[in-house]
Design a protein around this motif. Sequence first.
Motif, mmCIF file in Angstrom:
data_model
loop_
_atom_site.group_PDB
_atom_site.id
_atom_site.type_symbol
_atom_site.label_atom_id
_atom_site.label_comp_id
_atom_site.label_asym_id
_atom_site.label_seq_id
_atom_site.Cartn_x
_atom_site.Cartn_y
_atom_site.Cartn_z
ATOM 1 N N LEU A 1 -10.393 75.133 -59.652
ATOM 2 C CA LEU A 1 -11.539 75.199 -59.584
ATOM 3 C C LEU A 1 -12.257 76.112 -60.626
ATOM 4 C CD1 LEU A 1 -14.217 73.955 -58.200
ATOM 5 C CD2 LEU A 1 -14.316 75.907 -57.098
ATOM 6 N N VAL A 2 -12.912 75.620 -61.507
ATOM 7 C CA VAL A 2 -13.722 76.603 -62.678
ATOM 8 C C VAL A 2 -15.134 76.907 -62.178
ATOM 9 C CG1 VAL A 2 -14.165 76.848 -65.231
ATOM 10 C CG2 VAL A 2 -12.030 75.601 -64.383
ATOM 11 N N PHE B 1 -2.135 80.207 -46.867
ATOM 12 C CA PHE B 1 -2.769 79.825 -48.048
ATOM 13 C C PHE B 1 -3.069 81.102 -48.955
ATOM 14 C CE2 PHE B 1 -3.781 76.692 -45.218
ATOM 15 C CZ PHE B 1 -3.743 75.345 -45.896
ATOM 16 N N ARG B 2 -2.855 80.818 -50.183
ATOM 17 C CA ARG B 2 -3.102 82.065 -51.041
ATOM 18 C C ARG B 2 -3.854 81.680 -52.186
ATOM 19 N NH1 ARG B 2 2.539 84.218 -53.825
ATOM 20 N NH2 ARG B 2 2.573 85.083 -51.652
ATOM 21 N N THR B 3 -5.012 82.396 -52.502
ATOM 22 C CA THR B 3 -6.008 82.274 -53.536
ATOM 23 C C THR B 3 -5.889 83.244 -54.653
ATOM 24 O OG1 THR B 3 -7.730 81.580 -51.718
ATOM 25 C CG2 THR B 3 -8.582 81.988 -53.901
ATOM 26 N N ARG B 4 -5.585 82.604 -55.823
ATOM 27 C CA ARG B 4 -5.337 83.397 -57.147
ATOM 28 C C ARG B 4 -6.672 83.258 -58.010
ATOM 29 N NH1 ARG B 4 -1.465 85.883 -59.541
ATOM 30 N NH2 ARG B 4 0.125 85.282 -58.177
ATOM 31 N N VAL B 5 -7.235 84.209 -58.403
ATOM 32 C CA VAL B 5 -8.170 84.135 -59.386
ATOM 33 C C VAL B 5 -7.999 84.710 -60.677
ATOM 34 C CG1 VAL B 5 -10.607 84.993 -59.758
ATOM 35 C CG2 VAL B 5 -10.245 84.402 -57.376
ATOM 36 N N GLU B 6 -8.352 83.965 -61.733
ATOM 37 C CA GLU B 6 -8.112 84.390 -63.229
ATOM 38 C C GLU B 6 -9.437 84.404 -63.913
ATOM 39 O OE1 GLU B 6 -5.223 85.223 -64.684
ATOM 40 O OE2 GLU B 6 -3.879 84.730 -63.155
ATOM 41 N N ILE C 1 -5.858 77.402 -55.408
ATOM 42 C CA ILE C 1 -5.439 77.731 -53.897
ATOM 43 C C ILE C 1 -3.816 76.965 -53.699
ATOM 44 C CG2 ILE C 1 -5.954 76.735 -51.623
ATOM 45 C CD1 ILE C 1 -8.760 76.858 -52.292
ATOM 46 N N THR C 2 -2.993 77.583 -53.167
ATOM 47 C CA THR C 2 -1.801 77.140 -53.018
ATOM 48 C C THR C 2 -1.306 77.331 -51.407
ATOM 49 O OG1 THR C 2 -0.739 79.526 -53.756
ATOM 50 C CG2 THR C 2 -0.901 77.658 -55.546
ATOM 51 N N HIS C 3 -0.543 76.570 -51.132
ATOM 52 C CA HIS C 3 -0.071 76.251 -49.682
ATOM 53 C C HIS C 3 1.329 76.845 -49.317
ATOM 54 C CE1 HIS C 3 1.403 73.565 -46.521
ATOM 55 N NE2 HIS C 3 0.733 74.416 -45.750
ATOM 56 N N ILE D 1 -7.685 69.530 -49.894
ATOM 57 C CA ILE D 1 -8.940 69.704 -49.008
ATOM 58 C C ILE D 1 -9.549 71.067 -48.854
ATOM 59 C CG2 ILE D 1 -8.963 70.114 -46.272
ATOM 60 C CD1 ILE D 1 -6.702 67.968 -45.860
ATOM 61 N N PHE D 2 -8.748 72.138 -48.915
ATOM 62 C CA PHE D 2 -9.480 73.408 -48.978
ATOM 63 C C PHE D 2 -10.130 73.554 -50.364
ATOM 64 C CE2 PHE D 2 -7.181 74.416 -45.475
ATOM 65 C CZ PHE D 2 -7.740 74.870 -44.502
ATOM 66 N N LEU D 3 -9.896 72.980 -51.417
ATOM 67 C CA LEU D 3 -10.333 73.108 -52.552
ATOM 68 C C LEU D 3 -11.869 72.355 -52.589
ATOM 69 C CD1 LEU D 3 -9.457 74.256 -55.434
ATOM 70 C CD2 LEU D 3 -8.940 72.167 -56.247
ATOM 71 N N THR D 4 -11.902 71.160 -51.935
ATOM 72 C CA THR D 4 -12.946 70.532 -51.721
ATOM 73 C C THR D 4 -14.054 71.350 -50.746
ATOM 74 O OG1 THR D 4 -12.356 69.248 -49.726
ATOM 75 C CG2 THR D 4 -11.961 68.224 -52.084
ATOM 76 N N LYS D 5 -13.381 71.846 -49.575
ATOM 77 C CA LYS D 5 -14.261 72.886 -48.784
ATOM 78 C C LYS D 5 -14.822 73.927 -49.477
ATOM 79 C CE LYS D 5 -11.987 71.385 -44.396
ATOM 80 N NZ LYS D 5 -13.198 71.057 -43.581
ATOM 81 N N LEU D 6 -14.067 74.545 -50.724
ATOM 82 C CA LEU D 6 -14.663 75.807 -51.175
ATOM 83 C C LEU D 6 -15.736 75.196 -52.260
ATOM 84 C CD1 LEU D 6 -14.412 78.587 -52.099
ATOM 85 C CD2 LEU D 6 -12.766 77.991 -53.922
ATOM 86 N N MET D 7 -15.624 74.208 -52.426
ATOM 87 C CA MET D 7 -16.812 73.536 -53.511
ATOM 88 C C MET D 7 -17.962 73.258 -52.701
ATOM 89 S SD MET D 7 -14.906 70.858 -56.113
ATOM 90 C CE MET D 7 -16.431 70.667 -56.860
#
Length: 365
Positions: free
Chosen positions: A97-98, A167-172, A183-185, A214-220
């Motif tokens: 996600l950007v 789940f791991r969230t990486r932010v760049e 988001i990686t599982h 799924i969690f990418l859509t939930k984050l959106m």
Amino acid sequence: MTWAAFAAVTLVAGCSSLNSALQSDRVDYKSAETGPSLAVPPDLSSLAATPAAPIGGATSLSSYEKKEKVVAAQPKVQVLPEVPGMKVVRDGNERWLVVHQAPGDLWPTLRQFWQEQGFVLTLDSPDTGVMETGWEENRAKIPQDFIRNLLGKVIDGLYSTGVRDRFRTRVERGPDGTTDVFITHSRMVEVYTNSQKDTTKWEPAPSDPGLEAIFLTKLMQRLGATAEAAKSEVQAAAPAAPATRVINAADKTYLDINEPYDRAWVRVGVALDRANFTVTSSDRQKGLYQVRYVDPAALHKDNGFFYSLFHSKQIQQSKEPRQYNVNVRGESNDQTRVYVLDPNGNIDTSEIAKNIIGVLSAQLQ
């Protein structure tokens, strides 16, 4: 089957089930433990002493989680914030996600998002741009039969799927003030250790790209998008699969990626996350990821009774995580090369280094 081949099969199977996963996005992760909210991120020095997962040996997941958890979830009901804009980008098997928001402004929202999903955060590090949940069970996967519906929560704790997810969230930081969110599982499954089925242990299992979607859509949705718009955005993300290949030269093994350095750097970081490496530090300017890695061959090697009797210390040391440096180098405007370095900064030519390159190659296909 090698870990590289295992990962490649997993990715093919995962991609084919993405649409069905988004259509039936039932997830229910609710941590059994509660506690105070995290006020200050944990010291990064504690990261090196934390195992990536309870791999090898018969151990209970509950005891592993008790040692690992550092913050408890306290869901809060809030109005969805307005976001200037966001989009889903796809590169090979990765979707991210950007968001048109600075990483520092977005970080508190990411923390709240995972807590609202029922997770406990075991790593919350804005300095490294990594956030990680504990190992939790998706209770939505438990069959809703007549007996369970009748007794309800009275015996709810007796049911278990034998599966735990993390789940791991990486932010760049992206260009023009944007933020890339990945988001990686990771998954562990409980298996019997003998034919009597009286003891179990936890083993790593393939990641699920469907859950990541799924969690990418939930984050959106958490950032202001409607459910339908979020699902459509994730499904419609156009693929762009740059070629990657492993080069086995006479004196070294490395990975060539037909992409600019900035994009390759991010993709290698996501591949490390998805392959269950523990990234202890990263330096984008130097192109270095410092990771902890356990050789799978050492975990499953049968040393025999007499050798184990007299060399127990050496065997135990071989099963402990070791530090490696994954070096990402820009060779030209559209080509990047990945090496594994030894502690002295030289290219590692060991079999373990070749295995690491193979695992990364499978994740980047």
